[in-house]
Every structure is written in C-alpha cells, then in structure tokens.
Design a protein around this motif. Structure first.
Motif, PDB file in Angstrom:
ATOM      1  N   VAL A 146      -6.424  -3.087  -5.068  1.00 25.28           N
ATOM      2  CA  VAL A 146      -5.380  -1.560  -4.812  1.00 25.28           C
ATOM      3  C   VAL A 146      -5.227  -1.486  -3.157  1.00 25.28           C
ATOM      4  O   VAL A 146      -4.324  -0.917  -2.908  1.00 25.28           O
ATOM      5  CB  VAL A 146      -6.068  -0.337  -5.534  1.00 25.28           C
ATOM      6  CG1 VAL A 146      -5.587   0.986  -5.174  1.00 25.28           C
ATOM      7  CG2 VAL A 146      -5.827  -0.871  -7.293  1.00 25.28           C
ATOM      8  N   THR A 147      -6.594  -1.397  -2.718  1.00 26.30           N
ATOM      9  CA  THR A 147      -6.486  -1.269  -1.155  1.00 26.30           C
ATOM     10  C   THR A 147      -5.517  -2.215  -0.311  1.00 26.30           C
ATOM     11  O   THR A 147      -4.891  -1.683   0.244  1.00 26.30           O
ATOM     12  CB  THR A 147      -8.210  -1.469  -0.649  1.00 26.30           C
ATOM     13  OG1 THR A 147      -9.110  -0.680  -1.565  1.00 26.30           O
ATOM     14  CG2 THR A 147      -8.207  -1.205   0.816  1.00 26.30           C
ATOM     15  N   MET A 148      -5.699  -3.356  -0.860  1.00 21.25           N
ATOM     16  CA  MET A 148      -4.786  -4.456  -0.175  1.00 21.25           C
ATOM     17  C   MET A 148      -3.525  -4.096  -0.323  1.00 21.25           C
ATOM     18  O   MET A 148      -2.459  -4.193   0.711  1.00 21.25           O
ATOM     19  CB  MET A 148      -5.202  -5.819  -0.418  1.00 21.25           C
ATOM     20  CG  MET A 148      -6.359  -6.350  -0.032  1.00 21.25           C
ATOM     21  SD  MET A 148      -6.441  -6.309   1.911  1.00 21.25           S
ATOM     22  CE  MET A 148      -5.363  -7.667   2.359  1.00 21.25           C
ATOM     23  N   ALA A 149      -3.049  -3.771  -1.563  1.00 19.08           N
ATOM     24  CA  ALA A 149      -1.622  -3.424  -2.029  1.00 19.08           C
ATOM     25  C   ALA A 149      -1.185  -2.070  -1.317  1.00 19.08           C
ATOM     26  O   ALA A 149       0.111  -1.999  -0.623  1.00 19.08           O
ATOM     27  CB  ALA A 149      -1.504  -3.139  -3.459  1.00 19.08           C
ATOM     28  N   GLY A 150      -2.201  -1.124  -0.890  1.00 19.47           N
ATOM     29  CA  GLY A 150      -1.579  -0.099  -0.089  1.00 19.47           C
ATOM     30  C   GLY A 150      -1.600  -0.454   1.501  1.00 19.47           C
ATOM     31  O   GLY A 150      -0.600   0.318   2.074  1.00 19.47           O
ATOM     32  N   LEU A 151      -2.662  -1.247   1.980  1.00 17.31           N
ATOM     33  CA  LEU A 151      -2.196  -1.613   3.237  1.00 17.31           C
ATOM     34  C   LEU A 151      -0.827  -2.399   3.551  1.00 17.31           C
ATOM     35  O   LEU A 151      -0.352  -2.290   4.567  1.00 17.31           O
ATOM     36  CB  LEU A 151      -3.714  -2.510   3.681  1.00 17.31           C
ATOM     37  CG  LEU A 151      -4.750  -1.574   4.009  1.00 17.31           C
ATOM     38  CD1 LEU A 151      -6.038  -2.542   4.342  1.00 17.31           C
ATOM     39  CD2 LEU A 151      -4.740  -0.673   4.923  1.00 17.31           C
ATOM     40  N   LEU A 152      -0.712  -3.338   2.631  1.00 18.02           N
ATOM     41  CA  LEU A 152       0.436  -4.096   2.556  1.00 18.02           C
ATOM     42  C   LEU A 152       1.874  -3.448   2.580  1.00 18.02           C
ATOM     43  O   LEU A 152       3.029  -3.625   3.134  1.00 18.02           O
ATOM     44  CB  LEU A 152       0.437  -5.317   1.744  1.00 18.02           C
ATOM     45  CG  LEU A 152      -0.586  -6.363   1.871  1.00 18.02           C
ATOM     46  CD1 LEU A 152      -0.673  -7.395   0.784  1.00 18.02           C
ATOM     47  CD2 LEU A 152      -0.594  -6.873   3.280  1.00 18.02           C
TER      48      LEU A 152
END
Length: 155
Positions: free
Chosen positions: A13-19
């Motif tokens: 979820v964190t990576m998706a938000g950053l990307l």
C-alpha cells in the motif's frame, strides 16, 4: 505468517501510494505556493516570503484547496488578479516567449560557432603529407643537424 503478510500488504500500500503520487491537501497547497510569486518581494515565491501579502495569498490558497478547487482553477484565480507575472514559471507566450526561446537560441548559436571553428581547424585530406621536394629538404636538414652534433661530441 500472518505478521509477514500484514507487513507485506502495508509495504504494498505504501509503495502504491508513492508510485501513484498521491498527495494530500497540504502538499497541494505547498506546491501551489511554490509556483506563485510574491507581489511584494517580486523574486520569491509566496511560500518563502514573510510579507503580509504572501501570508494572505497562502491563506487564500489553503482555503481554495480545502474547497476542492483544482490547481488550474487556483492558478487562474491569481492570474485574474495579478496577471501572468504572478507565476514564477510564466507561460511561453506573448512577452515571456523570448525568455523561453533564449536558451535554445544560445545553444543553437554555440553549436554553429563550434561547427564553424572545428571546420576551420581541421586539415584537408592530404595536407599533412609533404611533397618530395619538402621531404628532401627535411632529410638534408636532419642530416646536417646530426653531423653537427657528431662533430661537437668528438673533442
């Protein structure tokens, strides 16, 4: 095992938000404040200016972001009041067009000058080869220099 899955899902979820570049209203307001010029300070964004005018403009930006307006709507609001001058990156049209074209023109002029200078310096094919008469003169001069050096070494 469930802890590992929970950690992995949180990382996902964190990576998706950053990307995807999700940003909150504070980030949107901060970005807009960086793009708007302070009318009092003239060369500083309203985010960096301590003036009362910049403070009032930051308040308006925050209110409009909270009201759900888009970046373009907020920019248009300030452009209607202050003109294109209020933008730190003015649009490439009208009076600001030369500012946008100047770096490209300088680059083109520099490239032409370099090509011209390089063309003047590069020798023509065959220019570095001496004709037979010149070779003979060079050979005689070398031979004379060697003979002179041999005579001076033998005392």
């Amino acid at each position: 095992m469930s802890i590992v899955l929970a950690v992995l899902s949180l990382l996902g979820v964190t990576m998706a938000g950053l990307l995807t570049g999700w940003s909150g209203t504070e980030d949107q307001a901060s970005e807009l404040e960086q793009r708007l010029r302070c009318p009092t300070c003239a060369s500083v964004s309203i985010a960096e200016s301590p003036s009362d005018t910049a403070t009032a403009m930051r308040t308006v930006v925050a209110e409009q972001v909270a009201a759900g307006r888009t970046d373009q709507q907020i920019i248009d609001y300030f452009r209607a009041r202050y003109g294109d001058w209020v933008l730190l990156d003015p649009p490439a049209k009208g009076q600001t067009l030369p500012l946008w074209l100047l770096p490209f023109a300088a680059l083109a002029v520099g490239a032409v000058v370099l090509i011209f200078l390089r063309g003047r310096r590069s020798p023509e094919p065959g220019d570095d080869v001496l004709d037979p008469a010149q070779l003979e003169r060079v050979a005689r001069a070398v031979e004379q220099a060697r003979a002179k050096a041999d005579r001076e070494e033998v005392p």
